[in-house]
Design a protein around this motif. Structure first.
Motif, PDB file in Angstrom:
ATOM      1  N   HIS A 456     -13.560  26.359  -9.949  1.00 42.38           N
ATOM      2  CA  HIS A 456     -12.134  26.661  -9.876  1.00 42.38           C
ATOM      3  C   HIS A 456     -11.843  28.126  -9.566  1.00 42.38           C
ATOM      4  O   HIS A 456     -10.687  28.500  -9.380  1.00 42.38           O
ATOM      5  N   TRP A 457     -12.880  28.971  -9.509  1.00 38.95           N
ATOM      6  CA  TRP A 457     -12.645  30.354  -9.079  1.00 38.95           C
ATOM      7  C   TRP A 457     -12.355  30.436  -7.589  1.00 38.95           C
ATOM      8  O   TRP A 457     -11.624  31.309  -7.146  1.00 38.95           O
ATOM      9  N   ASN A 460      -8.918  31.071  -5.924  1.00 39.75           N
ATOM     10  CA  ASN A 460      -8.028  31.620  -6.953  1.00 39.75           C
ATOM     11  C   ASN A 460      -8.468  33.014  -7.383  1.00 39.75           C
ATOM     12  O   ASN A 460      -8.241  33.418  -8.513  1.00 39.75           O
ATOM     13  N   ALA A 461      -9.098  33.732  -6.474  1.00 43.04           N
ATOM     14  CA  ALA A 461      -9.636  35.047  -6.834  1.00 43.04           C
ATOM     15  C   ALA A 461      -8.550  36.040  -7.186  1.00 43.04           C
ATOM     16  O   ALA A 461      -8.797  37.005  -7.914  1.00 43.04           O
ATOM     17  N   GLU A 465      -5.992  34.447 -14.320  1.00 38.01           N
ATOM     18  CA  GLU A 465      -6.860  33.568 -15.097  1.00 38.01           C
ATOM     19  C   GLU A 465      -8.320  33.736 -14.673  1.00 38.01           C
ATOM     20  O   GLU A 465      -9.227  33.773 -15.516  1.00 38.01           O
ATOM     21  N   THR A 466      -8.552  33.835 -13.361  1.00 40.29           N
ATOM     22  CA  THR A 466      -9.915  34.058 -12.878  1.00 40.29           C
ATOM     23  C   THR A 466     -10.436  35.408 -13.345  1.00 40.29           C
ATOM     24  O   THR A 466     -11.584  35.539 -13.776  1.00 40.29           O
ATOM     25  N   ARG A 467      -9.577  36.397 -13.278  1.00 37.15           N
ATOM     26  CA  ARG A 467      -9.970  37.731 -13.723  1.00 37.15           C
ATOM     27  C   ARG A 467     -10.339  37.737 -15.198  1.00 37.15           C
ATOM     28  O   ARG A 467     -11.312  38.371 -15.620  1.00 37.15           O
ATOM     29  N   GLU A 469     -11.564  35.252 -16.931  1.00 36.22           N
ATOM     30  CA  GLU A 469     -12.849  34.575 -17.113  1.00 36.22           C
ATOM     31  C   GLU A 469     -14.007  35.460 -16.653  1.00 36.22           C
ATOM     32  O   GLU A 469     -15.074  35.441 -17.261  1.00 36.22           O
TER      33      GLU A 469
END
Length: 811
Positions: A456-457, A460-461, A465-467, A469
Motif C-alpha cells: 500500500h506504499w 501513496n508516497a 500515513e506512508t511517512r 509507517e
C-alpha cells in the motif's frame, strides 16, 4: 600459560562429549598428541563460528580486549562519579547560596568571597560518613559491585576464548593479525570450509557449506526475523491518541531472547536443539501454560528490577548524550534505523555487516524521503521563533563583545546556550526553499536498498500515513533515547499482559517452523529459504510452492532472501527447488529484457537521473540504480534520446530486466568465472566487469576502478545487482497482485503523444501482462512560477503534512 593450556584441553574434552550425534555418544575417538591445536570435534560450533565472526568484525584481539577493558572502566566510573556527586558535593557553596570566607594568611583579601572548586567538595571523612549513613546508597553500591565482578569474570573468560580464536586465525586459517583488517569475511568463510575437509571441526558431516555457517551464527536471529515477519511478537501497540505505535527496545528484545532461546525455562535445551517436547503437538496446551508461567515470572522480575535499571538507563544516557546535545543540538533530530526496522528489513541468513552495509546505503534516500514532508503550520511557527530567539541572542552576543563582564551576570551563559539550542531546533523545521523533491522516486530509490515495503506504499508516497509507517522503521534519535529510557517501565507490562497471550501461538510456531538439519541442529525452517515450503505465489513462486497462507513468508521475504544469499555467496550450490526458482527468474528476466531499453541507453542517462534524485555524489552502482529508477520518468516525459529520437516508454521492471540480462550475458561470455545462475562474476577485475560489452560507458562510469581492489568492486556491484532484483521482483509482484495497475509509478492510462506510440505499446507488451501507458510527465515545465506557487500554497496551507516543495516546482 599452564592454566590456559588446561582450559584448552578441558574445552576439547567437553567438545567431543556434547558434539556427538545421536547414537554415537559412546564412540571413542583418539586424537594424536601432535594434533592438539587442530581444533577437532568442537563442541559448540554455534559459539565457535560466532566468535570467529565477531573477532573478524571487531578487528582482532587487541581491539576487542581494549573495548572490554574500557566497558569495565566506564561502569566503574559511572558508579563512583555518581556517588561522588550525590554525597560529596556541597551544592549551596557551589551555587553561591552560602558565603565562604577565606581568612587564612595565604589568601588575598580581594578574593575573600571568591568560591573555588575545592570549597564545594566535602572532606573525605565527611564524604565517607555521608555514604555510610545512606542505606540506599550502600545497597546500590553492593548491587553495582556484584554486577561489576560478574562482568570482570566474563571479560576474563572472553580473554581466554578469544585468545584461542586468535591462535585459530594464525595457525589454522593462516591469517596474521596485521592482515586481518584487509581480509573480507568471504575469504575467512572460504578458509573455514576448506579447513573442515582437513580437520573435521564438525563430525556430523564431511563438508560444510556457506549456509551451514550462516545457520550456526544466525540460528536465533533467523527465528526473530521470522516472528517479526509473521507479526507474532507483540511490538505493535494500539495506544489512545497515539494510534499504532511500534515499541521494541534493547531491553525488550533481550527479554524475548532470554525467554525463548537461552534463559532458564527456555524452549531450547542447548544452543542447537529445541527441546523434544516442543516438537510434539499432543501437549501443546500444557506447554503453552508452562511458557505463560515463565513469561509471568520474567515480567515480575523485570518489575522488581525496574527502579535499578531505570536509574542506570538515566545515568548512562545523561553521561553519553549531554555533551553531544550541547555541542550539536540538531543531533537529536537525526534519524537512525530502529531496532524493529532492522528486524523487519533483515533477510533470512543476513549477517550483521551485510545488513549494516545495505541499510547504510539506504540511509540517504530514506532521509531525503522523510525530509520531503513538512508541516506548513510548523514552518511558520519555526521561522518566527527562530527570529525572536535570534534577535535576543544577537543582543546578548553584542553586549559580551562590548564588555566581557556581561558574562558574569547570573544565568547569562545559560540564556545564550538555551537560545542557541532553540534556534538550531527551529531551523530543522524550516524546509529548503530551493530543493525539488519527488516522493515517489525517493521511495523507489529507498526500496532499491532496503528491499522491503508494504504494497500500500506504492502510489501513496506523498501521504502522511506512508511517512508515519516509514518513521516506524527510521526513527528520530530522540525517539530512540526516549524509548530506551521508558523501556524498564514498559517492558514488564508487555511481557505480563501481551506476550503471555501469545504463548500458544509461540508454541505452535516453534513446532511448525523448526526443522533438524544434519550437522547443524534445529533451525527455523524459513532460514532454509525453501520456495516449495514457504514461497509466495505472487512473488514469482506460482507453480513452485505448496505453502498455505500460514506457511508463506510475508512481503516476499523467502524469495528476496534466497536471491540475496545467492548473490552474496556465489559459490553456494542451492538445493533443487531453489535452483528451479532462480532459473525461472532468469528466464523471466531474459524475456522482459527484450522489450526494455538497452544498457547503453540507461547508463548514458545516469547524470540526469542522478540529478532527478538529488544525489550529489553518486558512485558507479548508484548511477546504475538511478538510471533504472528514473528511466520511466524520462521516457514518459517525451524527452529525446541521445540520437535525437523519442524514446519508447518503459517501466522500472523492464529497465531492471535489461541490466540484469546484460549481467547474465557477461557471464555467458565468461562461463568459468561463476555458476550458471549467478549474475556476477566470482572475481571482478577492471577489464572484466559485468559491463564489459559497454566499453565506452565503463570508462566514463568507473574511471578509478583500476585502483579499487577486486573484492571491493565485487561487493559494490553485487549490492547493486541485489537492488535491481529487489526492484524487479517488486514490480512483478505488483503486476501479479494488482494486474489492473500500471507496473511503473503511474496509474493513469494516458497514451504517449509522439510518433512512436505503437512502438511504446509493443515495448510494454513484453512483460507478459496487460500494461497501460504511463502518464506523461512534462519535465520541460519545471520552472519557477511564483503566482502558481502562491495558489498551491493557499490550497495546501491547511493540510497537516505535505511534501516539501521548492521555490516553484514539485515532482
Amino acid at each position: 600459560m599452564a592454566n590456559f593450556e588446561a582450559y584448552q584441553e578441558y574445552q576439547r574434552i567437553e567438545d567431543f562429549e556434547e558434539d556427538s550425534p545421536p547414537g554415537e555418544e559412546d564412540l571413542i575417538v583418539h586424537v594424536p598428541e601432535g594434533l592438539k591445536d587442530s581444533w577437532h570435534h568442537i563442541k559448540n560450533l554455534d559459539n565457535f563460528f560466532t566468535r570467529i565472526y565477531h573477532f573478524h568484525q571487531k578487528n582482532g584481539f587487541a581491539c576487542m580486549m581494549l573495548s572490554e577493558f574500557f566497558e569495565l572502566v566506564q561502569l566503574l566510573f559511572v558508579v563512583i562519579f555518581t556517588t561522588f556527586l550525590v554525597n560529596c558535593v556541597e551544592y549551596d557553596v557551589l551555587f553561591a547560596n552560602r558565603a565562604v570566607n577565606h581568612t587564612g594568611p595565604g589568601h588575598n583579601p580581594l578574593d575573600r568571597n571568591k568560591v573555588t572548586l575545592p570549597d564545594a567538595i566535602l572532606p573525605s571523612d565527611q564524604c565517607t560518613q555521608s555514604i555510610q549513613e545512606n542505606s540506599w546508597i550502600i545497597f546500590l553500591l553492593i548491587m553495582a559491585a556484584i554486577f561489576w565482578i560478574y562482568r570482570l569474570v566474563k571479560v576474563f573468560c572472553n580473554v581466554l576464548s578469544y585468545w584461542e580464536i586468535r591462535q585459530f586465525y594464525i595457525k589454522a586459517l593462516k591469517i596474521r593479525m596485521d592482515e586481518l583488517c584487509n581480509v573480507t569475511w568471504q575469504e575467512v568463510q572460504d578458509r573455514l570450509i576448506s579447513l573442515q575437509r582437513e580437520q573435521q571441526m564438525c563430525i556430523h558431516k564431511k563438508e560444510l557449506t556457506e549456509l551451514d555457517i550462516y545457520h550456526r551464527i544466525l540460528r536465533f536471529k533467523n527465528y526473530m526475523v521470522a516472528m517479526i515477519n509473521k507479526s507474532l511478537l507483540p511490538v505493535q501497540l494500539q495506544l489512545p491518541l497515539l494510534g499504532n505505535v511500534v515499541f521494541l527496545t534493547q531491553g525488550l528484545k533481550y527479554n524475548f531472547e532470554l525467554i525463548l532461546f537461552w534463559g532458564p525455562g527456555s524452549l531450547f535445551q542447548n544452543k542447537w536443539n529445541l527441546h523434544p517436547k516442543y516438537k510434539r503437538s499432543g501437549n501443546r496446551l500444557e506447554l503453552a501454560q508452562q511458557l505463560s508461567r515463565v513469561i509471568l515470572l520474567m515480567g515480575l522480575a523485570n518489575l522488581l528490577l525496574c527502579p535499578f535499571i531505570l536509574v542506570w538507563q538515566v545515568l548512562y544516557a545523561f553521561f553519553s548524550y549531554t555533551e553531544i546535545i550541547r555541542r550539536e543540538p540538531g543531533s537529536l533530530g537525526a534519524r537512525r534505523w530502529s531496532l524493529y526496522g532492522r528486524l523487519y528489513l533483515r533477510h533470512f541468513n543476513e549477517l550483521n555487516h551485510e545488513l549494516h552495509g545495505r541499510l547504510g546505503r539506504g540511509y540517504k534516500p530514506t532521509s531525503k524521503y522523510m525530509n520531503s514532508f513538512t508541516s506548513p503550520l510548523l514552518t511558520v511557527l519555526a521561522k518566527n521563533v527562530a527570529f525572536f530567539s535570534g534577535s535576543v541572542l544577537a543582543v546578548l552576543i553584542a553586549l559580551t563583545v562590548y564588555d566581557e563582564d556581561v558574562l558574569t551576570v547570573q544565568h547569562i551563559l545559560t540564556a545564550i546556550t538555551v537560545l542557541g539550542v532553540v534556534i538550531t531546533i527551529t531551523r530543522s523545521f524550516i524546509p529548503d526553499e530551493h530543493m525539488v523533491w519527488c516522493p515517489e522516486q525517493l521511495l523507489q530509490c529507498m526500496l532499491a536498498h532496503i528491499h522491503y515495503m508494504p504494497d500500500h506504499w506504492r502510489g501513496n508516497a506523498n501521504k502522511s500515513e506512508t511517512r508515519d509507517e516509514v518513521a516506524q522503521l527510521f526513527q528520530y534519535k530522540a525517539v530512540f533515547i526516549l524509548e530506551e529510557l521508558l523501556s524498564p517501565i514498559v517492558t514488564p507490562f508487555i511481557l505480563i499482559f501481551l506476550l503471555r497471550n501469545k504463548s500458544l501461538e509461540i508454541i505452535d510456531f516453534f513446532r511448525n517452523f523448526t526443522v533438524e538439519v544434519v550437522g547443524v541442529g534445529d533451525i527455523c525452517s524459513f532460514a532454509q529459504m525453501d520456495i516449495r515450503r514457504h514461497g509466495n505465489p505472487t512473488w514469482m513462486s506460482e507453480g513452485q510452492t505448496e505453502a498455505s497462507i500460514y506457511q508463506q513468508a510475508e512481503n516476499g521475504k523467502t524469495e528476496l532472501s534466497l536471491m540475496h544469499f545467492t548473490i552474496k555467496n556465489p559459490r553456494w550450490q542451492p538445493p533443487q527447488e531453489s535452483s528451479v526458482f532462480i532459473s525461472h527468474l532468469k528466464d523471466k528476466v531474459q524475456h522482459d529484457a527484450q522489450s526494455g531499453p538497452s544498457t547503453q541507453l540507461l547508463l548514458s542517462e545516469a547524470p540526469l537521473c542522478t540529478s532527478l534524485q538529488s544525489n550529489e555524489s553518486a558512485t558507479g552502482p548508484d548511477n546504475l540504480l538511478a538510471s533504472v529508477l528514473a528511466h520511466p520518468i524520462l521516457t514518459a516525459s517525451g524527452l529525446q534520446g541521445r540520437d535525437h529520437r523519442f524514446i519508447p516508454p518503459s517501466t522500472a521492471a523492464s529497465a531492471a530486466a535489461s541490466v540484469l540480462a546484460s549481467l547474465s550475458s557477461s557471464q555467458l561470455a565468461h562461463p568459468g568465472r561463476s555458476r550458471t545462475h549467478s549474475l556476477l562474476p566470482t572475481s571482478v577485475h577492471p577489464e572484466s566487469t559485468m559491463y564489459r560489452s559497454d566499453r565506452t560507458i565503463i570508462d566514463s562510469m568507473t574511471n578509478s576502478d583500476s585502483r579499487i581492489r577486486s573484492n571491493t568492486l565485487q561487493s559494490e556491484f553485487a549490492s547493486a545487482e541485489m537492488s535491481l532484483h529487489a526492484i524487479y521482483l517488486h514490480e512483478l509482484h505488483q503486476q501479479s497482485s494488482h494486474p489492473q495497475r500500471t507496473s511503473g509509478q503511474w496509474q493513469s492510462p494516458v497514451p504517449m503523444r509522439d510518433l512512436h506510440t505503437n512502438a511504446g505499446f509493443q515495448a510494454q507488451s513484453g512483460l507478459g501482462t496487460s500494461i497501460s501507458m504511463p502518464t506523461p510527465v512534462h519535465l520541460g515545465r519545471w520552472q519557477e512560477e511564483e503566482e502558481e506557487e502562491e495558489d498551491e500554497d493557499d490550497q495546501e496551507i491547511n493540510s497537516g503534512s505535505t511534501p516539501k516543495q521548492g521555490t516553484g516546482s514539485s515532482c
